[in-house]
Design a protein around this motif. Structure first.
Motif, short mmCIF file in Angstrom:
data_model
loop_
_atom_site.label_atom_id
_atom_site.label_comp_id
_atom_site.label_asym_id
_atom_site.label_seq_id
_atom_site.Cartn_x
_atom_site.Cartn_y
_atom_site.Cartn_z
N GLU A 118 0.85 -1.19 0.00
CA GLU A 118 0.00 0.00 0.00
C GLU A 118 0.89 1.24 0.00
OE1 GLU A 118 -2.64 0.35 3.33
OE2 GLU A 118 -3.58 2.16 2.52
N PHE A 119 0.69 2.10 -0.99
CA PHE A 119 1.43 3.37 -1.05
C PHE A 119 0.61 4.46 -0.39
CE2 PHE A 119 2.80 0.88 -4.77
CZ PHE A 119 4.17 0.86 -4.57
N GLU A 120 1.32 5.52 0.01
CA GLU A 120 0.60 6.60 0.69
C GLU A 120 -0.25 7.41 -0.29
OE1 GLU A 120 2.99 9.50 2.73
OE2 GLU A 120 1.46 9.73 4.27
N SER A 121 0.24 7.51 -1.52
CA SER A 121 -0.52 8.27 -2.51
C SER A 121 -0.44 7.56 -3.86
CB SER A 121 0.02 9.69 -2.61
OG SER A 121 1.41 9.64 -2.85
N ASN A 176 -4.70 2.82 -3.90
CA ASN A 176 -3.24 2.84 -3.76
C ASN A 176 -2.67 1.51 -3.24
OD1 ASN A 176 -3.34 5.53 -4.57
ND2 ASN A 176 -3.57 6.24 -2.45
N GLN A 177 -3.48 0.44 -3.37
CA GLN A 177 -3.01 -0.88 -2.92
C GLN A 177 -2.88 -1.82 -4.12
OE1 GLN A 177 -4.96 -2.75 0.45
NE2 GLN A 177 -5.88 -0.79 0.95
N THR A 206 6.44 9.30 -2.91
CA THR A 206 5.46 8.82 -1.94
C THR A 206 6.17 7.87 -0.97
OG1 THR A 206 3.31 7.73 -1.68
CG2 THR A 206 4.71 6.89 -3.43
N SER A 207 5.42 7.20 -0.12
CA SER A 207 6.07 6.23 0.76
C SER A 207 5.22 4.96 0.85
CB SER A 207 6.26 6.82 2.15
OG SER A 207 5.01 7.21 2.66
N LEU A 235 3.20 2.38 2.92
CA LEU A 235 2.50 2.29 4.20
C LEU A 235 2.55 0.87 4.76
CD1 LEU A 235 -0.69 4.49 3.67
CD2 LEU A 235 1.41 5.07 4.87
N THR A 236 2.28 -0.11 3.88
CA THR A 236 2.42 -1.51 4.31
C THR A 236 3.00 -2.34 3.17
OG1 THR A 236 0.20 -2.07 3.53
CG2 THR A 236 0.40 -1.54 5.86
#
Ligand code: ADP
Ligand code: MG
Length: 304
Positions: free
Chosen positions: A230-233, A255-256, A280-281, A283-284
């Motif tokens: 999952e990306f932040e954006s 974003n997943q 971006t970053s 998330l998981t």
């Protein structure tokens, strides 16, 4: 070879139920013939047992062509058809004597006694078939298939409709019988193959999509990893897809993504670098192994 199938095609009208199917089965093997409903399993088995002809191709049992030697090959094959057709008004022993008569067997009584013992029908042998539970009916079906001591057993979904206890009993019985014979068994249940079979042939929409030792199939696909990320954006999907080692990406929510990657390549570092490049970053990030069940799903749901 016990069974040789070469370029077999079967048409029902316009529909291609089998499309250029080829495989071999060696003496002593227990092979699982796995596929979803309508894949062509029963059709293939009916061709091998000589009940219907193919439109094209060659089928041999114990090195005899089934169309050239229909009677000889039938003597070499024990067949448990899909619906296990039995005469419900006959008694177990009466039915087995009738089948023994069809094969013109000598020493009927001894053979029947021995088969009844092998398949575990001793307590039920004097009952009417119609009065038996599904598991015991299945044993009668197996007994009928074994009576003439065939080299090859063709079992079409032998465990369908059984409760969990009966299922295990019949699986064990097939394993026991399989130590002496060549067995081809069809099923749509993956676990059945893992429980009983040395090798698995997977068929989908009339085509063979896999043919390997059960353990190899598990290994090959277990090495294929799926990463859930999952990306932040929002990210550029095209660029995500072009990362080295990525085989397939699938959208799995906002974003997943589910990312399938090649064997032996760990793409996780690349994914973090990719996130940085995309401003971006992550998330998981979760790594999942593909299980045999998923392989089957994958092989039999892809477009052909
Ligand atoms: P499976 O045993 O894997 O469920 P089948 O061999 O029974 O598959 O069927 C394969 C395909 O051929 C299916 O689409 C089925 O509807 C079709 N089919 C099977 N038997 C006949 C038949 N006698 N006439 C027309 N179509 C058939
Ligand atoms: Mg079938």
């Amino acid at each position: 070879m016990s069974i040789v199938v070469e370029n077999v095609t079967k048409l029902y009208g316009e529909q291609k139920a089998l499309d250029n199917v080829s495989f071999n089965i060696q003496p002593g093997e227990i092979v699982g013939f796995l596929g979803p409903n309508g894949a062509g399993k029963s059709t293939m088995m009916k061709i091998i047992t000589g009940f219907i002809p193919a439109n094209e191709g060659k089928t041999e049992v114990c090195n005899l062509d089934v169309t050239v030697h229909p009677l000889k090959t039938k003597h070499k094959i024990g067949y448990l058809a899909e619906q296990n057709p039995l005469y419900y008004d006959m008694y177990v022993r009466e039915y087995l004597s009738f089948i023994a008569g069809v094969f013109k067997l000598k020493n009927n009584k001894e053979i029947i006694n021995s088969i009844i013992k092998t398949v575990g029908l001793s307590l039920e042998q004097n009952k009417k078939i119609g009065a038996l539970s599904k598991g015991y009916k299945q044993r009668v079906g197996l007994a009928q298939a074994l009576l003439h001591d065939p080299e090859v057993l063709i079992l079409d979904e032998p465990t369908t409709g059984l409760d969990p206890n009966q299922l295990e009993e019949i699986r064990n019985l097939i394993k026991k019988i399989g130590s002496q014979k060549t067995v081809m068994l069809s099923t749509h249940i993956m676990q059945e193959v893992e429980a009983i079979c040395d090798r698995v042939i997977i068929i989908n929409k009339g085509k063979i999509v896999a043919n390997d030792k059960t353990e190899n199939l598990a290994n090959i696909f277990n090495k294929k990893t799926v990463i859930k990320i999952e990306f932040e954006s929002k990210i550029n999907e095209k660029q995500l897809r072009s990362i080295d080692g990525v085989l397939k990406i699938e959208h799995d929510g906002e974003n997943q993504y589910l990312i399938q990657s090649k064997t032996n390549i760990d793409i996780r570092n690349n994914l973090f670098q990719f996130a940085i490049d995309q401003n971006t970053s992550v998330l998981t990030l979760q790594k999942e192994e593909l299980k045999l069940e998923d392989i089957f799903k994958q092989l039999t749901t892809q477009e052909t």
